[in-house]
Design an enzyme around this catalytic site. Sequence first.
Site, short mmCIF file in Angstrom:
data_model
loop_
_atom_site.label_atom_id
_atom_site.label_comp_id
_atom_site.label_asym_id
_atom_site.label_seq_id
_atom_site.Cartn_x
_atom_site.Cartn_y
_atom_site.Cartn_z
N SER A 99 -55.72 -44.38 -14.83
CA SER A 99 -55.63 -45.84 -14.92
C SER A 99 -56.89 -46.54 -14.42
CB SER A 99 -54.42 -46.36 -14.14
OG SER A 99 -53.25 -45.81 -14.67
N HIS A 143 -45.91 -46.78 -13.28
CA HIS A 143 -45.62 -47.12 -11.87
C HIS A 143 -45.57 -48.64 -11.69
CE1 HIS A 143 -47.31 -43.03 -11.75
NE2 HIS A 143 -46.44 -42.85 -10.76
N ASP A 190 -49.41 -46.22 -17.93
CA ASP A 190 -48.97 -46.05 -16.53
C ASP A 190 -47.61 -46.73 -16.34
OD1 ASP A 190 -48.73 -46.05 -13.71
OD2 ASP A 190 -50.90 -46.10 -13.47
CO1 B1M Z 1 -45.88 -40.89 -9.97
N1 B1M Z 1 -47.63 -40.26 -9.43
N2 B1M Z 1 -46.06 -39.98 -11.66
N3 B1M Z 1 -44.08 -41.48 -10.31
N4 B1M Z 1 -45.81 -41.42 -8.17
C1 B1M Z 1 -48.18 -40.76 -8.16
C2 B1M Z 1 -49.03 -42.02 -8.38
C3 B1M Z 1 -49.03 -39.53 -7.66
C4 B1M Z 1 -50.19 -39.89 -6.73
C5 B1M Z 1 -48.07 -38.52 -6.98
C6 B1M Z 1 -48.77 -37.28 -6.45
O1 B1M Z 1 -49.17 -36.44 -7.21
N5 B1M Z 1 -48.89 -37.16 -5.16
C7 B1M Z 1 -49.49 -38.90 -9.02
C8 B1M Z 1 -50.83 -39.41 -9.60
C9 B1M Z 1 -51.92 -38.38 -9.55
C10 B1M Z 1 -53.15 -38.78 -10.27
O2 B1M Z 1 -53.24 -39.63 -11.10
N6 B1M Z 1 -54.18 -38.09 -9.89
C11 B1M Z 1 -48.32 -39.22 -9.91
C12 B1M Z 1 -48.01 -38.55 -11.12
C13 B1M Z 1 -48.86 -37.35 -11.43
C14 B1M Z 1 -46.98 -38.97 -11.98
C15 B1M Z 1 -46.63 -38.39 -13.36
C16 B1M Z 1 -47.81 -38.03 -14.26
C17 B1M Z 1 -45.73 -37.17 -13.11
C18 B1M Z 1 -45.35 -36.39 -14.35
O3 B1M Z 1 -44.80 -36.94 -15.29
N7 B1M Z 1 -45.66 -35.14 -14.31
C19 B1M Z 1 -45.77 -39.54 -13.96
C20 B1M Z 1 -46.67 -40.58 -14.63
C21 B1M Z 1 -46.08 -41.25 -15.77
C22 B1M Z 1 -47.00 -42.35 -16.28
O4 B1M Z 1 -47.32 -43.27 -15.57
N8 B1M Z 1 -47.40 -42.21 -17.52
C23 B1M Z 1 -45.21 -40.15 -12.71
C24 B1M Z 1 -43.96 -40.79 -12.65
C25 B1M Z 1 -43.43 -41.34 -11.51
C26 B1M Z 1 -41.99 -41.86 -11.41
C27 B1M Z 1 -41.50 -42.51 -12.69
C28 B1M Z 1 -41.08 -40.71 -11.06
C29 B1M Z 1 -42.09 -42.80 -10.17
C30 B1M Z 1 -42.45 -44.25 -10.52
C31 B1M Z 1 -41.27 -45.17 -10.57
C32 B1M Z 1 -41.69 -46.60 -10.71
O5 B1M Z 1 -42.74 -47.06 -10.27
N9 B1M Z 1 -40.83 -47.33 -11.34
C33 B1M Z 1 -43.32 -42.22 -9.45
C34 B1M Z 1 -43.62 -42.46 -8.08
C35 B1M Z 1 -42.58 -43.21 -7.30
C36 B1M Z 1 -44.84 -42.04 -7.48
C37 B1M Z 1 -45.27 -42.11 -6.00
C38 B1M Z 1 -44.52 -40.99 -5.27
C39 B1M Z 1 -45.03 -43.41 -5.26
C40 B1M Z 1 -45.61 -44.64 -5.92
C41 B1M Z 1 -45.10 -45.89 -5.26
O6 B1M Z 1 -44.20 -46.55 -5.77
N10 B1M Z 1 -45.62 -46.20 -4.06
C42 B1M Z 1 -46.83 -41.87 -6.13
C43 B1M Z 1 -47.47 -41.29 -4.90
C44 B1M Z 1 -48.47 -42.23 -4.25
O7 B1M Z 1 -48.71 -43.33 -4.66
N11 B1M Z 1 -49.12 -41.72 -3.25
C45 B1M Z 1 -46.94 -41.22 -7.45
C46 B1M Z 1 -45.22 -47.36 -3.30
C47 B1M Z 1 -45.97 -48.61 -3.82
C48 B1M Z 1 -45.53 -49.84 -3.06
O8 B1M Z 1 -47.34 -48.40 -3.62
O9 B1M Z 1 -47.89 -48.76 -6.05
O10 B1M Z 1 -49.67 -48.00 -4.40
P1 B1M Z 1 -48.45 -48.76 -4.70
O11 B1M Z 1 -48.73 -50.32 -4.41
C49 B1M Z 1 -49.33 -50.82 -3.23
C50 B1M Z 1 -50.85 -50.96 -3.32
O12 B1M Z 1 -51.45 -49.97 -4.13
C51 B1M Z 1 -51.06 -52.35 -3.81
O13 B1M Z 1 -49.99 -53.06 -3.23
C52 B1M Z 1 -48.83 -52.24 -3.13
C53 B1M Z 1 -48.04 -52.51 -1.87
O14 B1M Z 1 -48.72 -53.12 -0.85
N12 B1M Z 1 -51.07 -52.66 -5.23
C54 B1M Z 1 -51.66 -53.81 -5.68
C55 B1M Z 1 -50.56 -52.02 -6.30
N13 B1M Z 1 -50.80 -52.70 -7.42
C56 B1M Z 1 -51.47 -53.80 -7.08
C57 B1M Z 1 -51.95 -54.85 -7.86
C58 B1M Z 1 -52.64 -55.88 -7.21
C59 B1M Z 1 -52.81 -55.87 -5.84
C60 B1M Z 1 -52.33 -54.84 -5.06
O15 B1M Z 1 -53.13 -56.93 -7.87
C61 B1M Z 1 -52.99 -57.05 -9.26
#
Ligand code: B1M
Length: 215
Positions: free
Chosen positions: A151, A100, A98
């Site tokens: 994940s 992200h 992963d």
């Molecule tokens: Co990706 N991606 N992505 N992506 N991406 C998602 C996660 C996805 C939901 C988008 C969608 O389809 N709507 C989807 C997953 C679907 C699934 O698994 N069913 C997805 C996909 C499919 C993919 C790829 C597979 C795409 C592809 O290659 N075809 C690929 C995966 C590659 C891989 O990981 N092997 C991929 C790639 C990417 C980018 C590189 C382009 C980029 C990431 C850049 C980076 O992080 N450096 C990206 C992004 C930006 C996203 C979305 C749009 C936004 C994620 C984000 O940063 N959110 C995302 C859509 C979504 O999440 N709805 C998506 C903002 C962030 C602050 O939130 O990380 O949730 P989040 O963190 C929150 C809480 O969750 C929590 O606190 C944070 C803030 O309060 N939290 C914790 C998180 N970790 C914590 C740990 C803790 C405590 C709290 O304690 C340890």
Amino acid sequence: LPLFERLERRIVDGERNGLGEDLDEAMKSVPPLQIINETLLSGMKTVGELFGSGQMQLPFVLQSAEVMKTAVAHLEPHMEATDDSGKGRIVLATVKGDVHDIGKNLVDIILSNNGYEVVNLGIKQPIATILDAAQDKKADVIGMSGLLVKSTVVMKENLAELNAKGVAEQFPVLLGGAALTRSYVENDLTEVYDGEVHYARDAFEGLRLMDEIMT
Ligand code: B1M
């Protein structure tokens, strides 16, 4: 557009020209963390929705993510840090497979600014590396982040692995990431781990849970 709408728009459009100026302007009326939580994360949410529905292609998602990171880096030095330090140490990583890391890095910032020492291992970390670091750095807590549905399965395997290594009593685990749900963590994951497993919906809940674990 008005300032805050424009900032949100910058995330969605991946537009960084003038970003610093807009952030400086915004900080005159709103604290940096609130800008992240209410404005920037709202933009990322839209990006996720557009990508999920096929209206946005991956390279543009990446651009948005880069602008998000630049914005957070710009705001971070202006965040209020608490005076207390040495509240505890957490090893933090995005799990194997992963990439992200925006959420994980926010957790790092919030915890670091609130008295915790964070050993941030980065992305795609296998459990062996995470455990090595936790033991090496004498961490109090292991934190894992992951956004892919895949994940959530990796986390389960990781917990089983930690359990098999006999370190469950030693390391409470904090988990977060968009694909996780409280019920999955509380039902499926606690089942495979003899130690404490905590689910944080966001970075602030992560901080609250760390405080709880460390008392
Ligand atoms: Co990706 N991606 N992505 N992506 N991406 C998602 C996660 C996805 C939901 C988008 C969608 O389809 N709507 C989807 C997953 C679907 C699934 O698994 N069913 C997805 C996909 C499919 C993919 C790829 C597979 C795409 C592809 O290659 N075809 C690929 C995966 C590659 C891989 O990981 N092997 C991929 C790639 C990417 C980018 C590189 C382009 C980029 C990431 C850049 C980076 O992080 N450096 C990206 C992004 C930006 C996203 C979305 C749009 C936004 C994620 C984000 O940063 N959110 C995302 C859509 C979504 O999440 N709805 C998506 C903002 C962030 C602050 O939130 O990380 O949730 P989040 O963190 C929150 C809480 O969750 C929590 O606190 C944070 C803030 O309060 N939290 C914790 C998180 N970790 C914590 C740990 C803790 C405590 C709290 O304690 C340890």
